[in-house]
Design an enzyme around this catalytic site. Structure first.
Site: not given
Ligand code: NBP
Length: 491
Positions: A131, A185, A188-189, A192
């Site tokens: 988080s 988690k 937690h959400n 929030e």
């Molecule tokens: P995203 O949730 O946008 O995911 C992007 C990543 O997933 C890229 O590496 C992409 O590869 C890969 N991907 C996807 Br999209 N579809 C795929 C598939 N079918 N097979 C393999 N790889 C795939 O990234 P993020 O926002 O950095 O979040 C990552 C995780 O952390 C998520 O589960 C998210 O819910 C969680 N999270 C996010 C936050 C936040 O604030 N963003 C906070 C806490 C947790 P590619 O580059 O090849 O498309």
């Protein structure tokens, strides 16, 4: 091939992955980075990771070959099938005792399944809540790992050094078995959602009830942030309220009142219904967003449905603002009480040994709900790890008693004004229900038996030859029905 150098591998070079890698690199760990679209590995190494110890890999095989054993690989990819797909791709290159960690926002049943599947193959699985968004990932998130307990000693140092620190203590500890990291988690959400809704209701009362301008409300929140409500969300609320558009108007007044949601609050509310636990405040927070979403219908309703004439407030304004602070504090205590009740109920059902003091400690920094208040929850569970409810803890028991008169005055006044306070009100309703030795469920039981022969039990002390203790009793209420009780139909 040269000897493996990587302390940990990370798959998924989007915002969370890249920032977490740089954070782990700063803490002295060598991270090997991989991404489905491998050009992103080269871009990352040439830009953000330039000059760091970060290594790149262009295939899963190369990633695994570069990692020290037991291998530790974090997935930070889109939750769902992408996680299973990577686990499948990794398996041929992993050995007994290697650890796969899912740091995405996965739903806990998936983490329960993945732990079982990988353990059956001699591998270890960790589902970790992460988080704090981009900022947290880069400078110290709240990390909530759970899953294969044997994995914890191997990942503890990396996780605890990478997480946020509060008073020299890491905002990361082992949560418990199988899907518990992602469960915690999720709660937690949900919490929030509740905290945000409570703050929004306080803002509404100050604005529409007392008629205070945003700049002055910002000052009130700034003052509250120095007391029992000291928290990230109160702090950013003050900042938001102070932020003016180019014409000098508070920007917040120009934002459409239609809230979005990604579903983790809904997951918590559904989990609460499944567990049969009254997590009413998070439920109301989710429903408040649903009601906000039907803006056009609300606009139409506002034209044809009248509320009370809103009288100007004639009481002591400062006293009312102090009452509101106490109402917010007491409602927040109820929300966390409910959240911990839910975790306790689920832990019982799924046989998890949850570390409740640790859970509150993990939320103290690095995440959206971080607050001083969480330190008091940690202290409560450190004093008594089997605490039934926060309301039995001396500190919180005194706090709600102190807050109670002001809390009631605020809700009563909001009702007279016709200002909705779903979260404040449900918290008080829960409080009054929880502290009631007798609730009117006796009548519900009578109704159920009257129309459906569902039976009831007798109240202790009221037994007689017809109303026998410990028996499922059915009464022929009308003289017309039979004496047979139901075993399947329920209402
Ligand atoms: P995203 O949730 O946008 O995911 C992007 C990543 O997933 C890229 O590496 C992409 O590869 C890969 N991907 C996807 Br999209 N579809 C795929 C598939 N079918 N097979 C393999 N790889 C795939 O990234 P993020 O926002 O950095 O979040 C990552 C995780 O952390 C998520 O589960 C998210 O819910 C969680 N999270 C996010 C936050 C936040 O604030 N963003 C906070 C806490 C947790 P590619 O580059 O090849 O498309």
């Amino acid at each position: 091939m040269s000897a493996p150098v990587g302390d940990i591998g990370l798959i998924g070079l989007a915002v969370m992955g890249q920032n977490l890698i740089l954070n782990m690199n700063d803490k002295g760990f060598t991270v090997v980075a991989y991404n489905r679209t491998t050009s992103k590995v080269d871009d990352f190494l040439a830009n953000e990771a330039k000059g760091t110890k970060v290594q790149g890999a262009h295939s899963i095989q190369e990633l695994c070959a570069k990692l020290k054993r037991p291998r530790k690989i974090i997935l930070l990819v889109k939750a769902g099938p992408a996680v299973d797909s990577f686990i499948q791709q990794l398996e041929p290159y992993l050995e007994k005792g290697d650890i796969v960690i899912d740091g995405g926002n996965s739903h806990y049943p998936d983490s329960i399944r993945r732990t079982k599947e990988l353990e059956a193959k001699g591998l270890l699985f960790v589902g970790s809540g992460v988080s704090g968004g981009e900022e947290g990932a880069r400078h110290g998130p709240s990390l909530m790992p759970g899953g294969s307990t044997a994995a914890w000693p191997a990942i503890k140092e990396i996780f605890q050094k990478t997480s946020a620190q509060v008073n020299g203590e890491p905002c990361c500890d082992w949560v418990g078995e199988t899907g518990s990291g992602h469960y915690v988690k999720m709660v937690h959400n949900g919490i929030e959602y509740g905290d945000m809704q409570l703050i929004a209701e306080a803002y509404d009362i100050l604005k529409r009830g007392l008629g205070i301008h945003e700049s002055e409300i910002a000052d009130i929140f700034t003052t509250w942030n120095k007391g029992v409500l000291d928290s990230f969300l109160i702090e950013i609320t003050a900042n938001i309220l102070k932020f003016n558009d180019d014409d000098g108007e508070p920007l917040v007044t120009k934002i459409l009142d239609k809230a979005g949601q990604k579903g983790t609050g809904k997951w918590t509310a559904i989990a609460a219904l499944d567990a049969g636990t009254a997590v009413t405040l998070i439920g109301e927070a989710v429903f408040a967003r649903c009601l906000s979403a039907i803006k056009e219908e609300r606009v139409r309703a506002s034209k044809v449905i009248n509320g009370p004439q809103r009288e100007p407030f004639r009481g002591d304004k400062q006293q009312f603002i102090d009452d509101l602070e106490q109402a917010l504090y007491a409602s927040k205590i109820i929300s966390y009480t409910q959240g911990f009740m839910l975790m306790r109920e689920t832990a019982k059902e799924l046989e998890w040994n949850l570390n409740y003091a640790g859970v509150a400690g993990m939320w103290r920094g690095g995440c959206i709900i971080k607050s001083v208040f969480l330190g008091d929850i940690t202290a409560a569970y450190e004093k008594n790890k089997d605490l039934e409810s926060l309301l039995f803890d001396d500190f919180f028991n005194k706090a709600v008693h102190k807050a109670q008169p002001g809390w009631r005055r605020v809700i009563a006044q909001a009702c007279l004004w016709g200002i909705p306070t779903p979260a404040f009100s449900t918290a008080l309703a829960f409080f009054d229900g929880y502290r009631s030795e007798v609730v009117p469920a006796n009548l519900l039981q009578a109704q159920r038996d009257y129309f459906g022969a569902h039976t009831f039990r007798v109240m202790p002390g009221k037994e007689n030859p017809r109303l026998l203790k410990g028996r499922d009793i059915h009464i022929n209420w009308t003289g017309r029905g039979g004496n047979v009780s139901a075993s399947s139909y329920s209402a």
